[in-house]
Motif scaffolding. Structure first.
Motif, PDB file in Angstrom:
ATOM      1  N   TYR A   1       0.822  -1.207   0.000  1.00  0.00           N
ATOM      2  CA  TYR A   1       0.000   0.000   0.000  1.00  0.00           C
ATOM      3  C   TYR A   1       0.856   1.258   0.000  1.00  0.00           C
ATOM      4  O   TYR A   1       2.056   1.234   0.287  1.00  0.00           O
ATOM      5  N   LYS A   2       0.186   2.375  -0.282  1.00  0.00           N
ATOM      6  CA  LYS A   2       0.740   3.705  -0.087  1.00  0.00           C
ATOM      7  C   LYS A   2      -0.312   4.561   0.609  1.00  0.00           C
ATOM      8  O   LYS A   2      -1.505   4.455   0.291  1.00  0.00           O
ATOM      9  N   ILE A   3       0.121   5.380   1.543  1.00  0.00           N
ATOM     10  CA  ILE A   3      -0.764   6.394   2.102  1.00  0.00           C
ATOM     11  C   ILE A   3      -0.494   7.679   1.319  1.00  0.00           C
ATOM     12  O   ILE A   3       0.576   8.276   1.437  1.00  0.00           O
ATOM     13  N   LEU A   4      -1.453   8.073   0.504  1.00  0.00           N
ATOM     14  CA  LEU A   4      -1.254   9.210  -0.384  1.00  0.00           C
ATOM     15  C   LEU A   4      -1.404  10.541   0.338  1.00  0.00           C
ATOM     16  O   LEU A   4      -0.774  11.537  -0.050  1.00  0.00           O
ATOM     17  N   LYS A   5      -2.251  10.571   1.355  1.00  0.00           N
ATOM     18  CA  LYS A   5      -2.488  11.822   2.060  1.00  0.00           C
ATOM     19  C   LYS A   5      -3.111  11.528   3.416  1.00  0.00           C
ATOM     20  O   LYS A   5      -3.861  10.562   3.566  1.00  0.00           O
ATOM     21  N   VAL A   6      -2.773  12.352   4.373  1.00  0.00           N
ATOM     22  CA  VAL A   6      -3.410  12.300   5.684  1.00  0.00           C
ATOM     23  C   VAL A   6      -4.147  13.618   5.898  1.00  0.00           C
ATOM     24  O   VAL A   6      -3.550  14.689   5.783  1.00  0.00           O
ATOM     25  N   HIS A   7      -5.438  13.520   6.165  1.00  0.00           N
ATOM     26  CA  HIS A   7      -6.256  14.704   6.417  1.00  0.00           C
ATOM     27  C   HIS A   7      -6.737  14.692   7.862  1.00  0.00           C
ATOM     28  O   HIS A   7      -7.079  13.631   8.394  1.00  0.00           O
ATOM     29  N   ASP A   8      -6.782  15.847   8.471  1.00  0.00           N
ATOM     30  CA  ASP A   8      -7.516  16.011   9.721  1.00  0.00           C
ATOM     31  C   ASP A   8      -8.830  16.686   9.383  1.00  0.00           C
ATOM     32  O   ASP A   8      -8.864  17.727   8.732  1.00  0.00           O
ATOM     33  N   MET A   9      -9.912  16.073   9.831  1.00  0.00           N
ATOM     34  CA  MET A   9     -11.245  16.557   9.500  1.00  0.00           C
ATOM     35  C   MET A   9     -12.029  16.795  10.786  1.00  0.00           C
ATOM     36  O   MET A   9     -11.859  16.040  11.756  1.00  0.00           O
ATOM     37  N   ILE A  10     -12.837  17.797  10.817  1.00  0.00           N
ATOM     38  CA  ILE A  10     -13.641  18.104  11.985  1.00  0.00           C
ATOM     39  C   ILE A  10     -15.119  17.958  11.641  1.00  0.00           C
ATOM     40  O   ILE A  10     -15.610  18.595  10.711  1.00  0.00           O
TER      41      ILE A  10
END
Length: 311
Positions: A265-274
């Motif tokens: 796998y690859k983690i393409l992006k990490v987002h913090d969401m509220i």
């Protein structure tokens, strides 16, 4: 902070942060620098005035930290219900936790087990147990304790006498809590379950083979109709139950070859969401599929054809 209703986006890059623009509801993959597993539980918390924080009344009652791992694809409406409901449910119990949405963004069929493997890799240095949690299953009975599992083995919150749909003895799906060392001992979950179903049944065999046993909540007074709210709309989102190539034969066997140690796998992006003042983390995850081993990752045969051309 830019927002749509109660939803705010915050993109965190290293130790600095920048505000995102208008929220995009379909978590598309973006380019990224190296995405590393969590090492510091405070590293992803934001300290500005608009950031989500735990209410003053919240107090963790246990030294343990739980990573809620939610396999996900195109279920945004359900996520909007899930996050506030589960957060309030766990805060009442004093459970120190964080929700990680494992968002599969590649073109292959959904792979719930591999998503959980990735989520474990990302969180295991900080959190000492995980909750493998379906986004469409909301606990209603406050006696369902998301506590640190015993040394016996995983704690199955959604047992067959409580789950609204699945009632066979070996069922371990829906909501399963697993200690970090136990998940490692079992080499996580199989990576060969593309499409819907059976990965939990294979995981039950891993639990048994590791000499562990499944425990379940005791003395629960509610039953299959009032312990959980099952918010999945089967007419709006049909299950991908198709079986193609030799999938049916291969996925009925115990998988001794794949797991936590070789998920690709690859983690393409990490987002913090509220959502409703609750901060969660979105991992955009892209898988690779070896069509020579699991051609059923794409029943159309497109992936297999592309692989043949390349070779």
């Amino acid at each position: 902070m830019a927002n749509i209703s109660t939803i705010n986006w915050l993109f965190v890059c290293g130790i600095s942060f920048c505000l995102g623009g208008i929220a995009v509801l379909s978590f598309m993959p973006l380019s990224s620098d190296c995405i590393c597993p969590l090492k510091n539980p405070l590293s992803r918390l934001v300290t500005n005035d608009n950031a989500a924080t735990k209410p003053e009344s919240f107090s963790a009652r246990s030294p343990h930290k739980m990573a809620v791992l939610v396999p996900f694809r195109d279920r945004f409406e359900e996520l909007l219900q899930f996050v506030p409901h589960l957060t309030q449910f766990l805060r009442r119990q004093g459970i120190d936790h964080h929700i990680f949405v494992l968002n599969q963004v590649d073109r292959y069929r959904f792979n719930r087990a591999s998503l959980i493997n990735v989520g474990f890799h990302f969180t295991s240095e900080v959190y000492d147990y995980i909750a493998m949690h379906d986004v469409d299953l909301l606990p209603l009975n406050n006696e369902l304790l998301y506590e640190y599992p015993s040394s016996l083995g995983p704690l199955h919150i959604a047992g067959p006498k409580l789950h609204p749909k699945y009632h066979y003895d070996n069922f371990v799906g829906g909501i399963l809590l697993v200690r970090r060392e136990h998940f490692q001992q079992m080499n996580g979950m199989s990576n060969q379950y593309w499409g819907w179903g059976l990965e939990d049944d294979e995981f039950f065999v891993r639990i048994r083979d590791a000499g562990l046993q499944v425990t379940r909540p005791q003395n629960i007074k509610t039953g299959i109709n009032d312990t959980f709210s099952h918010i999945h709309n089967r007419h709006h989102r049909k299950r991908d139950t198709q079986k193609c190539f030799n999938q049916k034969e291969m996925t009925r066997k115990r998988d001794h070859n794949t797991g936590l140690n070789n998920v690709n796998y690859k983690i393409l992006k990490v987002h913090d969401m509220i959502i409703d003042s609750i901060q969660i983390t979105i991992l955009n995850i892209q898988f690779e599929c070896d069509v020579n081993k699991t051609p059923w990752c794409d029943c159309s045969g497109t992936a297999a054809a592309a692989s043949a051309v390349q070779t």
